[in-house]
Design an enzyme around this catalytic site. Sequence first.
Site, mmCIF file in Angstrom:
data_model
loop_
_atom_site.group_PDB
_atom_site.id
_atom_site.type_symbol
_atom_site.label_atom_id
_atom_site.label_comp_id
_atom_site.label_asym_id
_atom_site.label_seq_id
_atom_site.Cartn_x
_atom_site.Cartn_y
_atom_site.Cartn_z
ATOM 1 N N LYS A 1 0.864 -1.183 0.000
ATOM 2 C CA LYS A 1 0.000 0.000 0.000
ATOM 3 C C LYS A 1 0.897 1.228 0.000
ATOM 4 O O LYS A 1 1.502 1.580 1.008
ATOM 5 C CB LYS A 1 -0.911 0.035 1.228
ATOM 6 C CG LYS A 1 -2.003 1.072 1.065
ATOM 7 C CD LYS A 1 -2.436 1.730 2.347
ATOM 8 C CE LYS A 1 -1.635 2.940 2.727
ATOM 9 N NZ LYS A 1 -1.651 4.081 1.814
ATOM 10 N N GLY B 1 7.229 5.609 7.764
ATOM 11 C CA GLY B 1 6.312 6.746 7.844
ATOM 12 C C GLY B 1 6.488 7.468 9.162
ATOM 13 O O GLY B 1 7.569 7.453 9.757
ATOM 14 N N SER B 2 5.407 8.072 9.625
ATOM 15 C CA SER B 2 5.502 8.920 10.815
ATOM 16 C C SER B 2 5.490 8.086 12.104
ATOM 17 O O SER B 2 5.067 6.925 12.104
ATOM 18 C CB SER B 2 4.326 9.892 10.832
ATOM 19 O OG SER B 2 3.127 9.165 10.922
ATOM 20 N N GLY C 1 3.409 4.695 13.048
ATOM 21 C CA GLY C 1 4.264 3.571 13.444
ATOM 22 C C GLY C 1 3.811 2.964 14.764
ATOM 23 O O GLY C 1 3.787 1.738 14.932
ATOM 24 N N GLU D 1 10.337 2.145 10.252
ATOM 25 C CA GLU D 1 11.306 3.222 10.030
ATOM 26 C C GLU D 1 10.521 4.521 10.120
ATOM 27 O O GLU D 1 9.590 4.732 9.348
ATOM 28 C CB GLU D 1 11.966 3.096 8.648
ATOM 29 C CG GLU D 1 12.961 1.965 8.533
ATOM 30 C CD GLU D 1 14.157 2.109 9.461
ATOM 31 O OE1 GLU D 1 14.417 3.210 9.981
ATOM 32 O OE2 GLU D 1 14.818 1.092 9.698
ATOM 33 N N CYS E 1 13.847 11.756 5.839
ATOM 34 C CA CYS E 1 13.911 11.350 7.243
ATOM 35 C C CYS E 1 15.342 11.507 7.766
ATOM 36 O O CYS E 1 15.547 11.605 8.968
ATOM 37 C CB CYS E 1 13.439 9.923 7.394
ATOM 38 S SG CYS E 1 14.196 8.846 6.194
ATOM 39 N N GLN F 1 1.342 19.836 4.448
ATOM 40 C CA GLN F 1 2.738 19.860 4.875
ATOM 41 C C GLN F 1 3.266 21.300 4.871
ATOM 42 O O GLN F 1 4.008 21.693 5.767
ATOM 43 C CB GLN F 1 3.578 18.965 3.948
ATOM 44 C CG GLN F 1 5.020 18.820 4.373
ATOM 45 C CD GLN F 1 5.215 18.114 5.719
ATOM 46 O OE1 GLN F 1 4.665 17.060 5.956
ATOM 47 N NE2 GLN F 1 5.990 18.729 6.607
ATOM 48 N N GLU G 1 9.968 16.669 14.738
ATOM 49 C CA GLU G 1 10.310 16.629 13.312
ATOM 50 C C GLU G 1 9.380 17.560 12.540
ATOM 51 O O GLU G 1 8.161 17.455 12.650
ATOM 52 C CB GLU G 1 10.145 15.198 12.781
ATOM 53 C CG GLU G 1 10.577 15.057 11.342
ATOM 54 C CD GLU G 1 10.361 13.649 10.803
ATOM 55 O OE1 GLU G 1 9.262 13.104 10.972
ATOM 56 O OE2 GLU G 1 11.306 13.102 10.217
HETATM 57 P P1 NAD Z 1 2.376 8.587 7.471
HETATM 58 O O1 NAD Z 1 2.678 7.865 8.725
HETATM 59 O O2 NAD Z 1 1.307 9.612 7.479
HETATM 60 O O3 NAD Z 1 1.993 7.554 6.320
HETATM 61 C C1 NAD Z 1 2.836 6.486 5.967
HETATM 62 C C2 NAD Z 1 1.993 5.375 5.353
HETATM 63 O O4 NAD Z 1 1.149 4.819 6.371
HETATM 64 C C3 NAD Z 1 1.055 5.852 4.240
HETATM 65 O O5 NAD Z 1 1.007 4.890 3.220
HETATM 66 C C4 NAD Z 1 -0.272 5.948 4.971
HETATM 67 O O6 NAD Z 1 -1.379 5.862 4.099
HETATM 68 C C5 NAD Z 1 -0.184 4.767 5.904
HETATM 69 N N1 NAD Z 1 -1.112 4.821 7.047
HETATM 70 C C6 NAD Z 1 -1.641 5.905 7.655
HETATM 71 N N2 NAD Z 1 -2.473 5.535 8.649
HETATM 72 C C7 NAD Z 1 -2.468 4.175 8.686
HETATM 73 C C8 NAD Z 1 -3.120 3.201 9.488
HETATM 74 N N3 NAD Z 1 -3.973 3.532 10.471
HETATM 75 N N4 NAD Z 1 -2.879 1.899 9.249
HETATM 76 C C9 NAD Z 1 -2.033 1.525 8.276
HETATM 77 N N5 NAD Z 1 -1.392 2.402 7.476
HETATM 78 C C10 NAD Z 1 -1.607 3.712 7.672
HETATM 79 O O7 NAD Z 1 3.770 9.208 6.977
HETATM 80 P P2 NAD Z 1 4.040 10.149 5.692
HETATM 81 O O8 NAD Z 1 3.507 11.514 6.004
HETATM 82 O O9 NAD Z 1 3.610 9.475 4.441
HETATM 83 O O10 NAD Z 1 5.636 10.182 5.650
HETATM 84 C C11 NAD Z 1 6.397 11.099 6.363
HETATM 85 C C12 NAD Z 1 7.051 10.457 7.550
HETATM 86 O O11 NAD Z 1 7.808 9.322 7.119
HETATM 87 C C13 NAD Z 1 8.043 11.337 8.277
HETATM 88 O O12 NAD Z 1 7.859 11.247 9.672
HETATM 89 C C14 NAD Z 1 9.405 10.752 7.900
HETATM 90 O O13 NAD Z 1 10.431 10.988 8.822
HETATM 91 C C15 NAD Z 1 9.092 9.330 7.750
HETATM 92 N N6 NAD Z 1 10.082 8.642 6.914
HETATM 93 C C16 NAD Z 1 10.975 7.796 7.540
HETATM 94 C C17 NAD Z 1 11.949 7.139 6.815
HETATM 95 C C18 NAD Z 1 12.890 6.215 7.502
HETATM 96 O O14 NAD Z 1 13.419 5.322 6.848
HETATM 97 N N7 NAD Z 1 13.129 6.358 8.785
HETATM 98 C C19 NAD Z 1 12.019 7.320 5.432
HETATM 99 C C20 NAD Z 1 11.108 8.182 4.829
HETATM 100 C C21 NAD Z 1 10.125 8.830 5.588
#
Ligand code: NAD
Length: 479
Positions: A170, A223-224, A228, A245, A279, A326, A381
């Site tokens: 997804k 993701g965030s 997470g 991550e 990130c 954002q 962040e």
């Molecule tokens: P996000 O957490 O909003 O979304 C990430 C993914 O999770 C998306 O596909 C989203 O649709 C999905 N998601 C959202 N709610 C969910 C739920 N309840 N159940 C399952 N999936 C769900 O993050 P974002 O805004 O897309 O990305 C930005 C964040 O990602 C920043 O915090 C950044 O630091 C982090 N990031 C980390 C790394 C790393 O490797 N550490 C790399 C890139 C980005």
Amino acid sequence: MFKNLIGGEWVEGARVSRNINPSDTRDVVGEFAQADAAQATQAIAAATQAQSAWGLSTPQQRFDILDAAGAEILARKAELGDLLAREEGKTLPEAIGEVVRAGNIFKFFAGEALRIGGEVVPSVRPGVGVEVTREPMGVVGLITPWNFPIAIPAWKIAPALACGNAVVIKPADLVPGSAWAIADILHRAGLPAGVLNLVMGRGSEVGQVLLNDKRVNAISFTGSVATGQRIAQACIARMAKFQLEMGGKNPMVVLDDADLDVAVSAALNSGFFSTGQRCTASSRLIVTEGIHDRFIAAMAEKMKALKVDDARKKGTDIGPVVDDKQLAQNLEYVAIAKAEGARLVAGGEAIDSNSDGAPGYYMRPALFAETTAPMRINREEVFGPVVSVIRAKNYEEALALANDTEFGLSAGIATTSLKYATHFKRHVQAGMVMVNLPTAGVDYHVPFGGRKGSSYGPREQGRYAAEFYTTVKTAYTAA
Ligand code: NAD
């Protein structure tokens, strides 16, 4: 219309979402199918059905498909780079670089498919043989963010398939185009039906189904932090394996003995390039007394020359922010920093349109000075081109400040001292450390990940990826 891939068929979604170009919000990149919960469940069923045969496929079969996919991605780097810059907003050279990375990741894991091995260990008992082997995890769910639309799907899909797992991915709702391109390439490369399923859609709907379905044996998420944590709770509740991550508040220490040009160029790159939406971006610059004022003056001077414009325009240094939400968050943090007493050295304002007059989500990169560790700007962040400078008395204080964070993804130091560089590599609490290099920008064949609040579970990428995508079996045989 770009459809979802379920069980080897391209299927329409329950809804349609429009993928908008953040450099010119009048430009629609494409219409993408949005799966609902029922389709996500169908995708899991298709993966479950395809899993056993794929798990028994030969390494040669996996190599051929992954290698062909890597070759096609590399051959189409200009076109896929253009798509990526158009949907996400990083500059064209950055986007092409990300596509090349994705292609190389597929090539790397094609080779890894051939190298999955085990151990034959002498038993402590006479007349017994011991073998340790790796087997696929089964069906894996992959959930990816918007900021690396092709590289992150690649660095999860490629090892998952190389290790013999079936996948349901997804991608982020904002940038489905690049993940769709990977699914299309793998489908045409001959991946059997159901081995890779693409379900574009909302996290709260499609993502949630992946978390809750017992047939999904492992979840890899980037993701965030907030999402997470939700994923961790859902996976623990049903004992699924997971890997997270998440965010960063990455420090870069600049010592008195640093080469000023090296320090400034590393800080500009990792603070502001890709619009600060990495990130691994350095958002905290910790600078010692003797170089502090010179460093800030040089940063301010260089920032004047940074061109904020359409991501696909030649000469653009910084593209737009990914979307209106954002951008609003970035501007809110600029206001918070000012209210906390930080001094705005440069930038921080929104720009309504690009040099062609097209509407987009642009802002000038912001640099704050005279900030302190407890300020929110140094703890949370932002995920935009907003960087703060903290003054430190000496190396020891700088190291303590670098570690004074909940996060631990990447950390950097600019110094000409072997003593301090060596000490910093050893003592900074981060998964990745850079000496005289930007904190962002990593190789594709070595582990990627962090510690503390940034990451959870085994590392991604390189040989270490197998830790997550396989499970170990120990077999005993009477000789
Ligand atoms: P996000 O957490 O909003 O979304 C990430 C993914 O999770 C998306 O596909 C989203 O649709 C999905 N998601 C959202 N709610 C969910 C739920 N309840 N159940 C399952 N999936 C769900 O993050 P974002 O805004 O897309 O990305 C930005 C964040 O990602 C920043 O915090 C950044 O630091 C982090 N990031 C980390 C790394 C790393 O490797 N550490 C790399 C890139 C980005």
